[in-house]
Write a protein that holds these residues in place. Structure first.
Motif, PDB file in Angstrom:
ATOM      1  N   LEU A  33     -66.424  -0.059  13.511  1.00 11.28           N
ATOM      2  CA  LEU A  33     -65.437   0.820  12.868  1.00 11.28           C
ATOM      3  C   LEU A  33     -64.102   0.090  12.720  1.00 11.28           C
ATOM      4  CD1 LEU A  33     -64.563   3.597  11.787  1.00 11.28           C
ATOM      5  CD2 LEU A  33     -64.066   4.252  14.168  1.00 11.28           C
ATOM      6  N   TYR A  34     -63.637  -0.541  13.805  1.00 11.16           N
ATOM      7  CA  TYR A  34     -62.383  -1.309  13.758  1.00 11.16           C
ATOM      8  C   TYR A  34     -62.444  -2.397  12.684  1.00 11.16           C
ATOM      9  CZ  TYR A  34     -59.204  -5.095  14.704  1.00 11.16           C
ATOM     10  OH  TYR A  34     -58.291  -6.102  14.534  1.00 11.16           O
ATOM     11  N   ALA A  35     -63.481  -3.226  12.735  1.00 14.70           N
ATOM     12  CA  ALA A  35     -63.572  -4.356  11.816  1.00 14.70           C
ATOM     13  C   ALA A  35     -63.663  -3.895  10.359  1.00 14.70           C
ATOM     14  CB  ALA A  35     -64.770  -5.240  12.174  1.00 14.70           C
ATOM     15  N   ALA A  36     -64.484  -2.876  10.106  1.00 13.50           N
ATOM     16  CA  ALA A  36     -64.641  -2.375   8.730  1.00 13.50           C
ATOM     17  C   ALA A  36     -63.317  -1.814   8.203  1.00 13.50           C
ATOM     18  CB  ALA A  36     -65.737  -1.320   8.678  1.00 13.50           C
ATOM     19  N   ALA A  54     -52.930  -3.484   9.152  1.00 11.06           N
ATOM     20  CA  ALA A  54     -54.339  -3.089   9.035  1.00 11.06           C
ATOM     21  C   ALA A  54     -55.020  -3.103  10.400  1.00 11.06           C
ATOM     22  CB  ALA A  54     -55.066  -4.026   8.069  1.00 11.06           C
ATOM     23  N   SER A  55     -54.740  -4.115  11.186  1.00 13.80           N
ATOM     24  CA  SER A  55     -55.337  -4.211  12.511  1.00 13.80           C
ATOM     25  C   SER A  55     -54.897  -3.056  13.402  1.00 13.80           C
ATOM     26  CB  SER A  55     -54.968  -5.550  13.162  1.00 13.80           C
ATOM     27  OG  SER A  55     -55.575  -5.669  14.422  1.00 13.80           O
ATOM     28  N   LEU A  56     -53.629  -2.718  13.368  1.00 15.65           N
ATOM     29  CA  LEU A  56     -53.111  -1.631  14.193  1.00 15.65           C
ATOM     30  C   LEU A  56     -53.685  -0.272  13.772  1.00 15.65           C
ATOM     31  CD1 LEU A  56     -49.388  -2.733  14.586  1.00 15.65           C
ATOM     32  CD2 LEU A  56     -51.255  -2.952  16.246  1.00 15.65           C
ATOM     33  N   ALA A  57     -53.730  -0.017  12.483  1.00 25.96           N
ATOM     34  CA  ALA A  57     -54.280   1.248  11.988  1.00 25.96           C
ATOM     35  C   ALA A  57     -55.767   1.370  12.340  1.00 25.96           C
ATOM     36  CB  ALA A  57     -54.085   1.361  10.480  1.00 25.96           C
ATOM     37  N   ALA A  58     -56.494   0.303  12.152  1.00 24.47           N
ATOM     38  CA  ALA A  58     -57.921   0.306  12.469  1.00 24.47           C
ATOM     39  C   ALA A  58     -58.151   0.470  13.969  1.00 24.47           C
ATOM     40  CB  ALA A  58     -58.568  -0.978  11.961  1.00 24.47           C
ATOM     41  N   TYR A  59     -57.322  -0.171  14.760  1.00 25.39           N
ATOM     42  CA  TYR A  59     -57.453  -0.079  16.211  1.00 25.39           C
ATOM     43  C   TYR A  59     -57.189   1.354  16.687  1.00 25.39           C
ATOM     44  CZ  TYR A  59     -57.473  -1.432  21.063  1.00 25.39           C
ATOM     45  OH  TYR A  59     -57.799  -1.538  22.383  1.00 25.39           O
ATOM     46  N   ALA A  60     -56.208   2.016  16.127  1.00 24.87           N
ATOM     47  CA  ALA A  60     -55.902   3.396  16.507  1.00 24.87           C
ATOM     48  C   ALA A  60     -57.077   4.323  16.189  1.00 24.87           C
ATOM     49  CB  ALA A  60     -54.634   3.869  15.800  1.00 24.87           C
ATOM     50  N   ALA A  61     -57.662   4.184  15.026  1.00 28.63           N
ATOM     51  CA  ALA A  61     -58.801   5.017  14.645  1.00 28.63           C
ATOM     52  C   ALA A  61     -59.997   4.755  15.559  1.00 28.63           C
ATOM     53  CB  ALA A  61     -59.178   4.763  13.188  1.00 28.63           C
ATOM     54  N   ALA A  62     -60.263   3.493  15.849  1.00 24.26           N
ATOM     55  CA  ALA A  62     -61.381   3.142  16.725  1.00 24.26           C
ATOM     56  C   ALA A  62     -61.133   3.618  18.155  1.00 24.26           C
ATOM     57  CB  ALA A  62     -61.620   1.637  16.694  1.00 24.26           C
ATOM     58  N   ALA A  63     -59.891   3.664  18.585  1.00 25.22           N
ATOM     59  CA  ALA A  63     -59.557   4.108  19.944  1.00 25.22           C
ATOM     60  C   ALA A  63     -59.875   5.591  20.140  1.00 25.22           C
ATOM     61  CB  ALA A  63     -58.088   3.842  20.244  1.00 25.22           C
ATOM     62  N   VAL A  64     -59.591   6.410  19.146  1.00 23.53           N
ATOM     63  CA  VAL A  64     -59.901   7.841  19.247  1.00 23.53           C
ATOM     64  C   VAL A  64     -61.410   8.028  19.374  1.00 23.53           C
ATOM     65  CG1 VAL A  64     -59.843  10.057  18.035  1.00 23.53           C
ATOM     66  CG2 VAL A  64     -57.821   8.573  18.045  1.00 23.53           C
ATOM     67  N   PHE A  65     -62.154   7.358  18.521  1.00 26.00           N
ATOM     68  CA  PHE A  65     -63.613   7.411  18.610  1.00 26.00           C
ATOM     69  C   PHE A  65     -64.079   6.928  19.979  1.00 26.00           C
ATOM     70  CE2 PHE A  65     -67.484   4.879  18.551  1.00 26.00           C
ATOM     71  CZ  PHE A  65     -68.417   5.833  18.186  1.00 26.00           C
ATOM     72  N   SER A  66     -63.541   5.819  20.436  1.00 29.73           N
ATOM     73  CA  SER A  66     -63.946   5.198  21.689  1.00 29.73           C
ATOM     74  C   SER A  66     -63.724   6.111  22.896  1.00 29.73           C
ATOM     75  CB  SER A  66     -63.182   3.881  21.862  1.00 29.73           C
ATOM     76  OG  SER A  66     -63.614   3.203  23.014  1.00 29.73           O
ATOM     77  N   TYR A  67     -62.582   6.774  22.960  1.00 28.77           N
ATOM     78  CA  TYR A  67     -62.297   7.662  24.096  1.00 28.77           C
ATOM     79  C   TYR A  67     -63.381   8.727  24.239  1.00 28.77           C
ATOM     80  CZ  TYR A  67     -60.385  11.338  26.989  1.00 28.77           C
ATOM     81  OH  TYR A  67     -60.232  12.286  27.970  1.00 28.77           O
ATOM     82  N   PHE A  68     -63.631   9.449  23.165  1.00 26.18           N
ATOM     83  CA  PHE A  68     -64.593  10.545  23.248  1.00 26.18           C
ATOM     84  C   PHE A  68     -66.014  10.051  23.481  1.00 26.18           C
ATOM     85  CE2 PHE A  68     -61.041  12.725  21.174  1.00 26.18           C
ATOM     86  CZ  PHE A  68     -60.935  13.810  22.036  1.00 26.18           C
ATOM     87  N   ALA A  69     -66.391   8.945  22.876  1.00 21.63           N
ATOM     88  CA  ALA A  69     -67.737   8.418  23.063  1.00 21.63           C
ATOM     89  C   ALA A  69     -67.931   7.856  24.476  1.00 21.63           C
ATOM     90  CB  ALA A  69     -68.027   7.339  22.017  1.00 21.63           C
ATOM     91  N   HIS A  70     -66.949   7.133  24.988  1.00 26.76           N
ATOM     92  CA  HIS A  70     -67.091   6.608  26.353  1.00 26.76           C
ATOM     93  C   HIS A  70     -67.071   7.733  27.382  1.00 26.76           C
ATOM     94  CE1 HIS A  70     -67.421   2.399  25.665  1.00 26.76           C
ATOM     95  NE2 HIS A  70     -66.233   2.278  25.096  1.00 26.76           N
TER      96      HIS A  70
END
Length: 151
Positions: A33-36, A54-70
């Protein structure tokens, strides 16, 4: 006695491998998700983000997904969102700093392509996260999940 200890060791090793597999699957999904998103935001002509943005925006989106999934899949934590989300946020801020520094240093200072900065972020952050998520962020497990934590 020795057979029981060997069985216990195998059980602990098996639980550790299951935890690592769950962490890996969630991590791979978050990383993809982050890389895409990062590549899409850098390459998009109409959005026009720099590699750092782009890296910061992608990282923020992936972090939200990551919290709930982990929380729900990897560690099956029964801890409160209040304490775990705060810890996760602090850990994520560290990863966010890497997501800023990697493209800033590697693209702006060294002139490397954005994909190199994205790959560095994709490799460095998960290594630190596994240890910190297991031992600090999601330390409170649901019933029967304490055995997943290696000693």
């Amino acid at each position: 006695m020795r057979a029981a200890r060997m069985s216990e060791d195998r059980s602990t090793a098996g639980a550790g491998l299951k935890l690592l597999a769950r962490f890996g699957l969630v991590g791979i999904a978050a990383t993809v998700l982050y890389a895409a998103l990062a590549i899409g935001l850098v390459e998009s002509k109409w959005i026009g983000l720099s590699p750092v943005q782009a890296s910061l925006a992608a990282y923020a989106a992936a972090a939200v997904f990551s919290y709930f999934a982990h929380k729900s899949v990897t560690f099956m934590s029964s801890g409160s969102h209040r304490s775990e989300a705060a810890r996760f946020l602090l850990l994520t801020a560290t990863g966010f700093a890497v997501a800023y520094a990697a493209p800033a240093l590697l693209t702006a200072k060294l002139g490397l392509p954005p994909i190199i900065a994205i790959l560095v972020t994709c490799l460095l952050v998960p290594a630190v996260n596994l240890l910190m998520l297991d031992r600090w962020v999601f330390a409170q497990r649901g019933p029967g999940e304490q055995g997943d934590r290696s000693t």
